[in-house]
Motif scaffolding. Structure first.
Motif, PDB file in Angstrom:
ATOM      1  N   GLU A  59      45.787  34.365   9.653  1.00 25.29           N
ATOM      2  CA  GLU A  59      45.211  35.401   8.420  1.00 25.29           C
ATOM      3  C   GLU A  59      45.620  36.830   8.789  1.00 25.29           C
ATOM      4  O   GLU A  59      45.615  37.842   8.160  1.00 25.29           O
ATOM      5  CB  GLU A  59      43.870  35.062   8.041  1.00 25.29           C
ATOM      6  N   GLU A  60      45.298  37.061  10.237  1.00 21.45           N
ATOM      7  CA  GLU A  60      45.144  38.421  10.819  1.00 21.45           C
ATOM      8  C   GLU A  60      46.587  38.973  11.272  1.00 21.45           C
ATOM      9  O   GLU A  60      46.548  39.801  12.085  1.00 21.45           O
ATOM     10  CB  GLU A  60      44.068  38.598  11.816  1.00 21.45           C
ATOM     11  N   HIS A  90      50.099  40.458  11.050  1.00 24.86           N
ATOM     12  CA  HIS A  90      50.761  41.133   9.893  1.00 24.86           C
ATOM     13  C   HIS A  90      52.068  41.778  10.560  1.00 24.86           C
ATOM     14  O   HIS A  90      52.940  42.490   9.864  1.00 24.86           O
ATOM     15  CB  HIS A  90      49.792  42.334   9.329  1.00 24.86           C
ATOM     16  N   TRP A  91      52.388  41.529  11.889  1.00 22.74           N
ATOM     17  CA  TRP A  91      53.519  42.128  12.516  1.00 22.74           C
ATOM     18  C   TRP A  91      54.679  41.300  12.275  1.00 22.74           C
ATOM     19  O   TRP A  91      54.912  40.538  13.331  1.00 22.74           O
ATOM     20  CB  TRP A  91      53.392  42.412  13.732  1.00 22.74           C
ATOM     21  N   SER A 103      57.806  38.563   3.999  1.00 22.14           N
ATOM     22  CA  SER A 103      56.699  39.324   3.353  1.00 22.14           C
ATOM     23  C   SER A 103      55.445  38.672   3.871  1.00 22.14           C
ATOM     24  O   SER A 103      55.384  37.395   4.366  1.00 22.14           O
ATOM     25  CB  SER A 103      56.828  39.382   1.770  1.00 22.14           C
ATOM     26  N   GLU A 104      54.354  39.285   3.527  1.00 24.71           N
ATOM     27  CA  GLU A 104      53.028  38.752   3.939  1.00 24.71           C
ATOM     28  C   GLU A 104      52.885  37.479   3.128  1.00 24.71           C
ATOM     29  O   GLU A 104      52.139  36.444   3.825  1.00 24.71           O
ATOM     30  CB  GLU A 104      51.963  39.968   3.558  1.00 24.71           C
ATOM     31  N   LYS A 117      54.793  34.622   5.192  1.00 25.56           N
ATOM     32  CA  LYS A 117      54.799  34.409   6.545  1.00 25.56           C
ATOM     33  C   LYS A 117      54.580  33.299   6.998  1.00 25.56           C
ATOM     34  O   LYS A 117      53.783  32.385   6.598  1.00 25.56           O
ATOM     35  CB  LYS A 117      53.756  35.652   7.152  1.00 25.56           C
ATOM     36  N   HIS A 170      55.380  46.180   0.936  1.00 23.02           N
ATOM     37  CA  HIS A 170      54.680  45.853   2.250  1.00 23.02           C
ATOM     38  C   HIS A 170      53.320  47.041   2.560  1.00 23.02           C
ATOM     39  O   HIS A 170      52.716  46.347   3.215  1.00 23.02           O
ATOM     40  CB  HIS A 170      55.721  46.141   3.065  1.00 23.02           C
ATOM     41  N   ARG A 221      47.485  48.363   1.291  1.00 20.41           N
ATOM     42  CA  ARG A 221      46.962  47.123   1.579  1.00 20.41           C
ATOM     43  C   ARG A 221      45.935  47.150   2.486  1.00 20.41           C
ATOM     44  O   ARG A 221      46.171  48.153   3.560  1.00 20.41           O
ATOM     45  CB  ARG A 221      48.285  46.261   2.167  1.00 20.41           C
ATOM     46  N   PHE A 261      45.386  45.458   5.295  1.00 22.65           N
ATOM     47  CA  PHE A 261      45.521  45.523   6.869  1.00 22.65           C
ATOM     48  C   PHE A 261      46.532  46.761   7.304  1.00 22.65           C
ATOM     49  O   PHE A 261      46.848  46.859   8.275  1.00 22.65           O
ATOM     50  CB  PHE A 261      46.322  44.302   7.281  1.00 22.65           C
ATOM     51  N   VAL A 262      46.823  47.656   6.638  1.00 26.42           N
ATOM     52  CA  VAL A 262      47.795  48.544   6.881  1.00 26.42           C
ATOM     53  C   VAL A 262      46.714  49.930   7.045  1.00 26.42           C
ATOM     54  O   VAL A 262      46.097  50.389   6.191  1.00 26.42           O
ATOM     55  CB  VAL A 262      48.766  49.081   5.486  1.00 26.42           C
ATOM     56  N   PRO A 307      50.157  48.376  11.124  1.00 26.45           N
ATOM     57  CA  PRO A 307      49.595  47.174  10.390  1.00 26.45           C
ATOM     58  C   PRO A 307      48.365  46.837  11.603  1.00 26.45           C
ATOM     59  O   PRO A 307      48.380  47.105  12.949  1.00 26.45           O
ATOM     60  CB  PRO A 307      50.510  46.363  10.540  1.00 26.45           C
TER      61      PRO A 307
END
Lengths: 146, 91
Positions: free
Chosen positions: A100-101, A103-104, A131-132, A135, B43, B52, B54-55, B85
């Motif tokens: 969930e955490e 994002h890279w 994309s998120e 993923k 994104h 977003r 998380f950004v 991020p």
């Protein structure tokens, strides 16, 4: 990308970090360059775990520390290839929280089991997808060069 | 100002690690960035147009969330904006 390539020294360094912070989770960044077969990591940067409230089972890197790590990478002609952290007394598999955490996209997440204070299994997962929402973690091999 | 692009978003910014542009505010700079690189928008922003969760956006060394004017902060040529991020996890 199917392989994470790094030297024995760097591999040992990230595993030793987990032993030092045991029973808490360690964390840090992996800097390197992308190649046709995968990331070639040439620098390991330790980071502080800001989750002091629950450091035995959570980690987080301060965004400002990340900004500085990214700046340092750029100045050395490197990129953030991914991150590493430890799982004290738990398998070296990504967890629901890790997913969930994460994002890279396109970067690697290295997880080391630290069992009773000793580094054990180390696994590497590539966060793939465009994309998120798409993923997924893909298990990739680690190639350690002496 | 210069906007630094993180590794995962570079494919959506022509492979560049930084973009130089002229804009009066952070919001205008992000708008210009995503107009010239439309793939970046999804994104960085939700469908409602919010950044977003998380950004993280760092204006020089300051988190934009904590600036008095937030995204409406005025910028000058020597300022930098870093898109980064978040990174976290655990058992």
């Amino acid at each position: 990308m199917s392989v994470l390539l790094l030297s024995r020294g760097l591999y040992d360094e990230l595993r030793a970090h987990g032993e030092e912070t045991y029973p808490h989770e360690c964390c840090g960044a992996l800097l390197g360059t992308p190649g046709s077969g995968g990331w070639h990591v040439t620098k390991v940067v330790r980071a502080g775990n800001t989750r002091t409230d629950s450091a035995h089972n959570r980690y987080s890197i301060s965004p400002l520390e990340l900004v500085r790590i990214e700046r340092d990478a750029r100045q050395h002609g490197l990129e953030i290839a991914g991150f590493y952290h430890s799982h004290p007394d738990h398998p070296a598999q990504w967890s629901k929280t890790d997913f969930e955490e994460a994002h890279w996209l396109g970067c690697v997440y290295v997880i080391t089991t630290v069992a009773k204070g000793k580094a054990d299994v180390t696994n590497c997962f590539l966060l793939s997808g465009a994309s998120e929402e798409e993923k997924q973690f893909q298990n990739i091999s680690i190639e350690v060069r002496d | 100002m210069k906007i630094f692009i993180p590794t995962p978003l570079r494919p959506y910014a022509g492979g560049k690690d930084a973009v130089e542009l002229q804009a009066p505010t952070i919001a205008a700079a992000l708008d210009e960035l995503t107009q010239s690189n439309p793939e970046l928008r999804k994104h960085l922003f939700t469908e409602q147009g919010k950044v977003r969760s998380f950004v993280n956006l760092y204006f020089n060394d300051e988190d934009v969330r904590y600036l008095p004017q937030k995204e409406e902060t005025e910028v000058s040529a020597n300022d930098t904006l870093t898109i980064i991020p978040s990174i976290a996890g655990g058992l």
